[in-house]
Motif scaffolding. Structure first.
Motif, PDB file in Angstrom:
ATOM      1  N   PRO A 136       0.821  -1.217   0.000  1.00 12.58           N
ATOM      2  CA  PRO A 136       0.000   0.000   0.000  1.00 12.58           C
ATOM      3  C   PRO A 136       0.853   1.264   0.000  1.00 12.58           C
ATOM      4  CG  PRO A 136       0.032  -1.002   2.181  1.00 12.58           C
ATOM      5  CD  PRO A 136       0.697  -1.971   1.256  1.00 12.58           C
ATOM      6  N   THR A 137       0.340   2.288  -0.649  1.00 13.22           N
ATOM      7  CA  THR A 137       0.993   3.594  -0.618  1.00 13.22           C
ATOM      8  C   THR A 137       0.719   4.301   0.699  1.00 13.22           C
ATOM      9  OG1 THR A 137       0.721   3.776  -3.010  1.00 13.22           O
ATOM     10  CG2 THR A 137       1.192   5.813  -1.814  1.00 13.22           C
ATOM     11  N   TYR A 138      -0.497   4.133   1.220  1.00 18.67           N
ATOM     12  CA  TYR A 138      -0.928   4.793   2.444  1.00 18.67           C
ATOM     13  C   TYR A 138      -1.412   3.735   3.427  1.00 18.67           C
ATOM     14  CZ  TYR A 138      -1.294   8.254  -1.260  1.00 18.67           C
ATOM     15  OH  TYR A 138      -1.029   9.040  -2.358  1.00 18.67           O
ATOM     16  N   VAL A 139      -1.069   3.912   4.693  1.00 19.66           N
ATOM     17  CA  VAL A 139      -1.474   2.975   5.727  1.00 19.66           C
ATOM     18  C   VAL A 139      -2.060   3.738   6.909  1.00 19.66           C
ATOM     19  CG1 VAL A 139      -0.741   1.141   7.306  1.00 19.66           C
ATOM     20  CG2 VAL A 139       0.377   1.372   5.077  1.00 19.66           C
ATOM     21  N   ILE A 140      -3.271   3.357   7.308  1.00 19.04           N
ATOM     22  CA  ILE A 140      -3.805   3.791   8.595  1.00 19.04           C
ATOM     23  C   ILE A 140      -3.605   2.607   9.529  1.00 19.04           C
ATOM     24  CG2 ILE A 140      -5.817   4.532   9.910  1.00 19.04           C
ATOM     25  CD1 ILE A 140      -6.973   5.714   7.359  1.00 19.04           C
ATOM     26  N   PRO A 141      -2.673   2.703  10.474  1.00 22.28           N
ATOM     27  CA  PRO A 141      -2.419   1.579  11.369  1.00 22.28           C
ATOM     28  C   PRO A 141      -3.507   1.471  12.435  1.00 22.28           C
ATOM     29  CG  PRO A 141      -1.072   3.447  12.006  1.00 22.28           C
ATOM     30  CD  PRO A 141      -1.846   3.870  10.780  1.00 22.28           C
ATOM     31  N   GLY A 142      -3.458   0.399  13.200  1.00 25.36           N
ATOM     32  CA  GLY A 142      -4.408   0.277  14.301  1.00 25.36           C
ATOM     33  C   GLY A 142      -4.204   1.355  15.337  1.00 25.36           C
ATOM     34  N   HIS A 143      -2.940   1.730  15.542  1.00 21.20           N
ATOM     35  CA  HIS A 143      -2.574   2.750  16.522  1.00 21.20           C
ATOM     36  C   HIS A 143      -1.482   3.623  15.931  1.00 21.20           C
ATOM     37  CE1 HIS A 143      -4.639   0.628  19.905  1.00 21.20           C
ATOM     38  NE2 HIS A 143      -4.369  -0.418  19.137  1.00 21.20           N
ATOM     39  N   GLY A 144      -1.575   4.921  16.168  1.00 20.87           N
ATOM     40  CA  GLY A 144      -0.599   5.857  15.639  1.00 20.87           C
ATOM     41  C   GLY A 144      -1.094   6.524  14.365  1.00 20.87           C
ATOM     42  N   HIS A 145      -0.414   7.589  13.972  1.00 26.56           N
ATOM     43  CA  HIS A 145      -0.861   8.385  12.838  1.00 26.56           C
ATOM     44  C   HIS A 145      -0.749   7.635  11.508  1.00 26.56           C
ATOM     45  CE1 HIS A 145      -0.388  11.804  15.668  1.00 26.56           C
ATOM     46  NE2 HIS A 145      -1.345  12.323  14.917  1.00 26.56           N
ATOM     47  N   PRO A 146      -1.600   7.970  10.552  1.00 23.18           N
ATOM     48  CA  PRO A 146      -1.472   7.427   9.197  1.00 23.18           C
ATOM     49  C   PRO A 146      -0.083   7.699   8.649  1.00 23.18           C
ATOM     50  CG  PRO A 146      -3.556   8.573   9.441  1.00 23.18           C
ATOM     51  CD  PRO A 146      -2.768   8.870  10.681  1.00 23.18           C
ATOM     52  N   THR A 147       0.431   6.741   7.881  1.00 23.92           N
ATOM     53  CA  THR A 147       1.811   6.835   7.433  1.00 23.92           C
ATOM     54  C   THR A 147       1.997   5.951   6.205  1.00 23.92           C
ATOM     55  OG1 THR A 147       4.111   6.623   8.176  1.00 23.92           O
ATOM     56  CG2 THR A 147       2.540   5.052   9.106  1.00 23.92           C
ATOM     57  N   ASN A 148       3.155   5.315   6.078  1.00 24.37           N
ATOM     58  CA  ASN A 148       3.454   4.457   4.940  1.00 24.37           C
ATOM     59  C   ASN A 148       3.993   3.123   5.428  1.00 24.37           C
ATOM     60  OD1 ASN A 148       6.291   4.843   5.510  1.00 24.37           O
ATOM     61  ND2 ASN A 148       6.122   6.838   4.511  1.00 24.37           N
ATOM     62  N   MET A 149       4.256   2.215   4.493  1.00 24.44           N
ATOM     63  CA  MET A 149       4.702   0.879   4.875  1.00 24.44           C
ATOM     64  C   MET A 149       6.061   0.888   5.555  1.00 24.44           C
ATOM     65  SD  MET A 149       2.748  -1.779   4.610  1.00 24.44           S
ATOM     66  CE  MET A 149       3.781  -3.219   4.345  1.00 24.44           C
ATOM     67  N   ASP A 150       6.953   1.771   5.137  1.00 22.92           N
ATOM     68  CA  ASP A 150       8.275   1.795   5.767  1.00 22.92           C
ATOM     69  C   ASP A 150       8.171   2.054   7.261  1.00 22.92           C
ATOM     70  OD1 ASP A 150       9.587   1.289   3.405  1.00 22.92           O
ATOM     71  OD2 ASP A 150      10.104   3.387   3.001  1.00 22.92           O
ATOM     72  N   GLN A 151       7.273   2.955   7.640  1.00 29.81           N
ATOM     73  CA  GLN A 151       7.157   3.306   9.051  1.00 29.81           C
ATOM     74  C   GLN A 151       6.491   2.201   9.867  1.00 29.81           C
ATOM     75  OE1 GLN A 151       9.475   5.614   9.410  1.00 29.81           O
ATOM     76  NE2 GLN A 151       8.172   6.796  10.765  1.00 29.81           N
ATOM     77  N   VAL A 152       5.400   1.637   9.375  1.00 26.88           N
ATOM     78  CA  VAL A 152       4.755   0.578  10.158  1.00 26.88           C
ATOM     79  C   VAL A 152       5.610  -0.691  10.168  1.00 26.88           C
ATOM     80  CG1 VAL A 152       2.415   1.465   9.952  1.00 26.88           C
ATOM     81  CG2 VAL A 152       3.270  -0.132   8.216  1.00 26.88           C
ATOM     82  N   ARG A 153       6.362  -0.914   9.096  1.00 24.85           N
ATOM     83  CA  ARG A 153       7.289  -2.047   9.107  1.00 24.85           C
ATOM     84  C   ARG A 153       8.337  -1.844  10.206  1.00 24.85           C
ATOM     85  NH1 ARG A 153       9.344  -1.316   4.456  1.00 24.85           N
ATOM     86  NH2 ARG A 153       7.818  -2.505   3.244  1.00 24.85           N
ATOM     87  N   ARG A 154       8.827  -0.648  10.329  1.00 27.41           N
ATOM     88  CA  ARG A 154       9.850  -0.345  11.344  1.00 27.41           C
ATOM     89  C   ARG A 154       9.337  -0.609  12.748  1.00 27.41           C
ATOM     90  NH1 ARG A 154      11.916   5.845  12.502  1.00 27.41           N
ATOM     91  NH2 ARG A 154      13.354   5.380  14.233  1.00 27.41           N
ATOM     92  N   TYR A 155       8.125  -0.144  13.039  1.00 28.84           N
ATOM     93  CA  TYR A 155       7.628  -0.214  14.418  1.00 28.84           C
ATOM     94  C   TYR A 155       6.858  -1.497  14.723  1.00 28.84           C
ATOM     95  CZ  TYR A 155       9.009   4.653  14.752  1.00 28.84           C
ATOM     96  OH  TYR A 155       9.731   5.815  14.757  1.00 28.84           O
ATOM     97  N   THR A 156       6.660  -2.322  13.718  1.00 32.01           N
ATOM     98  CA  THR A 156       5.930  -3.580  13.938  1.00 32.01           C
ATOM     99  C   THR A 156       6.818  -4.766  13.616  1.00 32.01           C
ATOM    100  OG1 THR A 156       3.895  -2.417  13.284  1.00 32.01           O
ATOM    101  CG2 THR A 156       3.770  -4.804  13.519  1.00 32.01           C
ATOM    102  N   LEU A 157       7.053  -5.017  12.341  1.00 31.93           N
ATOM    103  CA  LEU A 157       7.850  -6.184  11.950  1.00 31.93           C
ATOM    104  C   LEU A 157       9.261  -6.113  12.524  1.00 31.93           C
ATOM    105  CD1 LEU A 157       8.088  -8.780  10.236  1.00 31.93           C
ATOM    106  CD2 LEU A 157       8.909  -7.323   8.361  1.00 31.93           C
ATOM    107  N   ASP A 158       9.922  -4.958  12.377  1.00 28.17           N
ATOM    108  CA  ASP A 158      11.302  -4.860  12.861  1.00 28.17           C
ATOM    109  C   ASP A 158      11.375  -5.065  14.367  1.00 28.17           C
ATOM    110  OD1 ASP A 158      11.923  -4.353  10.254  1.00 28.17           O
ATOM    111  OD2 ASP A 158      12.627  -2.295  10.561  1.00 28.17           O
ATOM    112  N   TYR A 159      10.375  -4.559  15.086  1.00 28.46           N
ATOM    113  CA  TYR A 159      10.365  -4.768  16.537  1.00 28.46           C
ATOM    114  C   TYR A 159      10.204  -6.243  16.876  1.00 28.46           C
ATOM    115  CZ  TYR A 159       8.821  -4.991  21.356  1.00 28.46           C
ATOM    116  OH  TYR A 159       8.701  -5.348  22.684  1.00 28.46           O
ATOM    117  N   LEU A 160       9.274  -6.917  16.217  1.00 28.08           N
ATOM    118  CA  LEU A 160       9.054  -8.337  16.490  1.00 28.08           C
ATOM    119  C   LEU A 160      10.298  -9.150  16.180  1.00 28.08           C
ATOM    120  CD1 LEU A 160       5.459  -8.718  15.004  1.00 28.08           C
ATOM    121  CD2 LEU A 160       6.060  -8.797  17.433  1.00 28.08           C
ATOM    122  N   LEU A 161      10.933  -8.876  15.048  1.00 27.43           N
ATOM    123  CA  LEU A 161      12.154  -9.597  14.688  1.00 27.43           C
ATOM    124  C   LEU A 161      13.272  -9.324  15.682  1.00 27.43           C
ATOM    125  CD1 LEU A 161      12.138  -9.024  10.811  1.00 27.43           C
ATOM    126  CD2 LEU A 161      11.744 -11.200  11.988  1.00 27.43           C
TER     127      LEU A 161
END
Length: 321
Positions: free
Chosen positions: A245-270
């Motif tokens: 997706p170009t635009y992401v509204i996450p469950g929590h936190g401001h709307p952003t892009n995939m790079d940002q939600v990947r950083r705070y979700t996938l990267d954290y889990l890994l």
């Protein structure tokens, strides 16, 4: 199409440059005191609005509005994503919808079975609106709804109002498609992630993913006793990423892009699973697992509340892998 894309990009850029947008903090007081909502809905891209919740635990002060309550406006009706943590929050969202369109709400989607996704269902059902949830989310509401309601009433006190448990009256398993006013809306369950029945809403024409709790931004994600972090990672890498997706509204936190939600979700889990894996290989126990180094993430909201709990739960999960 080029003009539409420019409008979308400019709309999201304006949101992210707003005075409060880039500086989420759990210490920021109620941004919309004249409403039950923590913040006034913003038009993230044309026709897609979201009331961004506090990046903090649910409290009396934020009325439980600590997730994102979104809605899609079409020429044939409005689709709401998340019913809110109380009937009062649901009513507040409804009023905001009336402020921007005369179109009726035709569907409410619960992103999972958590309180802030579904406790407002009763309000919407009283308006004659269908509520849709994944079968696992509905099962969670039926099994644990009374406890979830009591927990909300404990922090929300008089603001809890007459909120009641009302499971969704519509359900799906893998995918639910609808077309409304020329807008294609795909309601997805991509696989196990944060909570039972996690649901994503994909708008392919606009490259917008209303991601729900598969994706977090600006605050630390919580890992529950029932959360399978390896499953979450697999769902993300094997299915969620494919939508790009170009635009992401996450469950929590401001709307952003995939790079940002990947950083705070996938990267954290890994990162956390890597630290816990090393800890286990070195013979570490549960008591010391709570203190593995998570300093990389200490700038996130809810870090103090969640970091040690998350480490303990990942240890208990990985110990038997």
């Amino acid at each position: 199409m080029k003009v539409i894309a420019q409008r979308l990009t400019l709309g999201l850029a304006a949101l992210l440059m707003a005075p409060t947008a880039g500086l989420a903090s759990e210490d920021i007081a109620d941004q919309y005191p004249q409403s039950e909502l923590y913040s006034k809905p913003v038009e993230v891209i044309p026709h897609v609005f979201s009331a961004i919740g506090a990046t903090a635990p649910p409290t009396y002060e934020n009325a439980g509005h600590n997730n994102n309550l979104s809605f899609i406006v079409t020429s044939e009706g409005v689709v709401v994503i998340n019913a809110g943590a109380s009937d009062a929050l649901a009513a507040a969202v409804h009023q905001e919808i009336r402020n921007v369109t005369d179109q009726p709400v035709v569907l409410v989607i619960n992103e999972n079975g958590q309180g802030h996704a579904m406790l407002g269902n009763g309000y919407w059902r009283d308006q004659g609106v269908d509520v849709l949830a994944h079968v696992d989310a509905t099962a969670e509401v039926r099994e644990n709804g009374d406890f979830i309601l009591q927990r909300m009433q404990a922090y929300n006190k008089d603001r809890a109002g007459q909120t009641r448990i009302e499971p969704a009256n519509l359900s799906f398993e893998d995918r639910y498609d609808l077309a409304l006013g020329g807008v294609e809306i795909q309601v997805l369950h991509l696989g196990p992630a944060h909570d039972p029945g996690d649901t994503q809403v994909w708008l392919p024409q606009w490259g917008m993913m209303i991601a729900g709790d598969i994706a977090f931004h600006e605050r630390m994600l919580p890992i529950f006793e029932h959360t399978c972090t390896s499953c979450w990672i697999d769902t993300w890498q094997e299915r969620f990423e494919a939508y790009a997706p170009t635009y992401v509204i996450p469950g929590h936190g401001h709307p952003t892009n995939m790079d940002q939600v990947r950083r705070y979700t996938l990267d954290y889990l890994l990162d956390l699973r890597g630290k816990i894996g090393t800890h286990i290989e070195e013979g570490g126990d549960l008591a010391s697992a709570y203190y593995v180094d998570q300093s990389r993430w200490e700038g996130l909201d809810t870090f103090e509340e969640l970091a040690t709990k998350n480490a303990g739960r990942v240890f208990e999960e990985m110990e038997w892998e």
